[in-house]
Design a protein around this motif. Structure first.
Motif, short mmCIF file in Angstrom:
data_model
loop_
_atom_site.label_atom_id
_atom_site.label_comp_id
_atom_site.label_asym_id
_atom_site.label_seq_id
_atom_site.Cartn_x
_atom_site.Cartn_y
_atom_site.Cartn_z
N VAL A 1 -7.37 34.16 -34.90
CA VAL A 1 -8.67 33.52 -35.08
C VAL A 1 -9.03 32.74 -33.81
O VAL A 1 -8.29 31.85 -33.38
N ASP A 2 -10.15 33.10 -33.23
CA ASP A 2 -10.60 32.51 -31.96
C ASP A 2 -11.28 31.17 -32.22
O ASP A 2 -12.29 31.10 -32.91
N ASN A 3 -10.72 30.11 -31.67
CA ASN A 3 -11.29 28.78 -31.81
C ASN A 3 -11.75 28.19 -30.48
O ASN A 3 -11.88 26.98 -30.33
N SER A 4 -11.98 29.06 -29.51
CA SER A 4 -12.41 28.62 -28.19
C SER A 4 -13.83 28.06 -28.24
O SER A 4 -14.54 28.20 -29.24
N GLY B 1 -24.38 22.90 -28.17
CA GLY B 1 -24.90 21.53 -28.17
C GLY B 1 -23.87 20.49 -28.58
O GLY B 1 -24.13 19.29 -28.49
N TYR B 2 -22.71 20.94 -29.07
CA TYR B 2 -21.63 20.03 -29.43
C TYR B 2 -20.56 20.10 -28.33
O TYR B 2 -20.21 21.19 -27.88
N SER B 3 -20.02 18.97 -27.95
CA SER B 3 -19.01 18.95 -26.90
C SER B 3 -17.60 18.75 -27.46
O SER B 3 -16.68 18.39 -26.74
N THR B 4 -17.43 19.00 -28.74
CA THR B 4 -16.14 18.78 -29.39
C THR B 4 -15.18 19.95 -29.14
O THR B 4 -15.58 21.03 -28.72
N ASN B 5 -13.92 19.70 -29.46
CA ASN B 5 -12.84 20.65 -29.19
C ASN B 5 -12.54 21.50 -30.42
O ASN B 5 -12.26 20.96 -31.49
N GLY B 6 -12.58 22.83 -30.25
CA GLY B 6 -12.29 23.73 -31.36
C GLY B 6 -10.82 23.88 -31.66
O GLY B 6 -10.45 24.46 -32.69
N GLY B 7 -9.96 23.40 -30.78
CA GLY B 7 -8.52 23.48 -31.01
C GLY B 7 -7.91 24.79 -30.58
O GLY B 7 -8.56 25.65 -29.98
N ASN B 8 -6.66 24.99 -30.92
CA ASN B 8 -5.92 26.21 -30.55
C ASN B 8 -6.33 27.38 -31.44
O ASN B 8 -6.77 27.20 -32.57
N ASN B 9 -6.14 28.58 -30.92
CA ASN B 9 -6.30 29.77 -31.74
C ASN B 9 -5.23 29.77 -32.83
O ASN B 9 -4.14 29.21 -32.65
N THR B 10 -5.51 30.41 -33.94
CA THR B 10 -4.58 30.40 -35.07
C THR B 10 -4.33 31.82 -35.56
O THR B 10 -5.08 32.75 -35.25
N ARG C 1 -15.75 27.09 -39.59
CA ARG C 1 -14.50 26.54 -39.06
C ARG C 1 -14.71 25.76 -37.76
O ARG C 1 -13.82 25.01 -37.32
N SER C 2 -15.86 25.92 -37.12
CA SER C 2 -16.12 25.27 -35.84
C SER C 2 -16.30 23.76 -36.01
O SER C 2 -16.72 23.30 -37.08
N PRO C 3 -16.01 22.99 -34.96
CA PRO C 3 -16.20 21.53 -35.06
C PRO C 3 -17.68 21.17 -35.05
O PRO C 3 -18.53 21.95 -34.60
N GLY C 4 -17.99 19.96 -35.53
CA GLY C 4 -19.35 19.47 -35.52
C GLY C 4 -19.63 18.62 -34.29
O GLY C 4 -18.94 18.73 -33.27
N TYR C 5 -20.62 17.76 -34.40
CA TYR C 5 -21.04 16.93 -33.26
C TYR C 5 -19.94 15.96 -32.86
O TYR C 5 -19.75 15.68 -31.69
N TYR C 6 -19.25 15.41 -33.85
CA TYR C 6 -18.09 14.55 -33.61
C TYR C 6 -16.83 15.30 -34.02
O TYR C 6 -16.89 16.26 -34.79
N GLN C 7 -15.69 14.84 -33.55
CA GLN C 7 -14.44 15.52 -33.87
C GLN C 7 -14.07 15.35 -35.34
O GLN C 7 -13.30 16.12 -35.89
N TYR C 8 -14.63 14.34 -35.99
CA TYR C 8 -14.38 14.14 -37.43
C TYR C 8 -15.51 14.74 -38.26
O TYR C 8 -15.65 14.43 -39.44
#
Length: 305
Positions: free
Chosen positions: A182-185, A192-201, A262-269
């Motif tokens: 699963v690509d989380n890049s 428009g969001y600068s948050t981190n998607g994390g590692n691929n899973t 599964r993608s992050p939102g505007y904030y990491q939380y």
């Protein structure tokens, strides 16, 4: 002589301030929904209306509807054959006409049934197919704790690949579900969001990313009239707390719910989601109102279908 305020007066001031903040919050929430429906950025107008109160609310109500103007321009282009080079080019949603049933999950309000799960076929590739549930099957928070999180570390990923997997599929059916990288890049999230998607899973069951929701359902940040991306929660999901909007209907005329990506939102939380209108949205990860639409790659070789 300076007069000290009594405790009762101070308490009155605090109560009045709290009431004012609540009123401003309600105005801001309603105004930002109106702004989003008209094609404007929801978060910006929420903050503006919260601090400027009624004047900003009146401005929002008076603003032109960008989505309506866009639809008129698009219709003009279709009818005349003329191309407006200033129009934003967005992905075209797939024609989701092919459906299959696979696995079983409660779908009635009581939760005692074992109804076949209906899936939309998003893509076929060699001897495998990408599926997503036609309906919102359940309600889960993206993460049970309010904290910074990614798809790799969220509790919803664990739930999908354990509780849901074992409840929805027999041992034989599980063998047909492929383990997917699963690509989380950053390419999968909203620019428009600068948050981190994390590692691929490595997952058997997962959620679509924003990029995939855009590819298969035409989800964008501004289009809240996207009926193809709207989802109906099952009666079971509604019983679990799924939010539905009576003012936004699916293509079948049912009240729409919103669903997690599964993608992050505007904030990491925050985590990305698809709103009841069908546009990109996001929300606090620990909120328990969003529908879960599992996605998976299925091996077609065993002939389950």
């Amino acid at each position: 002589m300076y007069r000290y305020n009594s405790g009762a007066e101070v308490f009155g001031y605090i109560v009045a301030l709290i009431v004012l903040l609540i009123i401003n919050g309600l105005l801001a929430s309603n105004a930002s929904d109106i702004a989003q429906d008209k094609g404007y950025e929801k978060r910006k107008w929420f903050h503006m209306c919260f601090w400027l109160s009624l004047p900003a609310y009146l401005i929002v109500c008076a603003m032109p509807d960008k989505n309506l103007a866009e639809a008129i321009r698009q219709q003009f282009t279709v009818n005349t054959g003329k191309i407006d080079n200033n129009l934003e080019v967005t992905a075209v949603a797939a024609k989701l006409d092919e459906r299959v049933t696979f696995g079983h999950y409660p779908q009635m309000a009581e939760g005692t049934d074992n109804t076949a799960i209906e899936w939309l076929v998003l893509q076929k590739e060699d001897n495998k197919a990408l599926l997503i549930s036609r309906y919102g099957l359940d309600v889960q928070p993206y993460n049970t704790i309010y904290t910074d999180v990614t798809w790799e570390t969220c509790t919803l990923r664990t739930w999908l690949n354990s509780t849901f997997m074992n409840k929805a599929f027999t041992a034989e059916e599980q063998k047909a579900i492929l383990t997917t990288t699963v690509d989380n890049s950053s390419s999968q999230g909203y620019s428009g969001y600068s948050t981190n998607g994390g590692n691929n899973t490595q997952d058997q069951v997962f959620l679509l990313s924003y990029a995939e929701a855009n590819k298969y359902f035409g989800v964008t940040y501004s289009d809240s009239n996207n009926t193809e991306a709207r989802v109906k929660p099952t009666a079971y999901a509604e019983k679990q707390g799924a939010y539905t909007s009576s003012s936004t209907k699916t293509v079948d005329g049912d009240s729409a719910g919103w669903w997690w990506l599964r993608s992050p939102g505007y904030y990491q939380y925050y985590a990305a989601s698809v709103s009841t209108g069908g546009s990109l949205d996001d929300g606090i990860v620990s909120i328990g109102l969003g529908c879960v639409r599992p996605a998976l790659w299925i091996n077609l070789e065993p002939g389950i279908f």
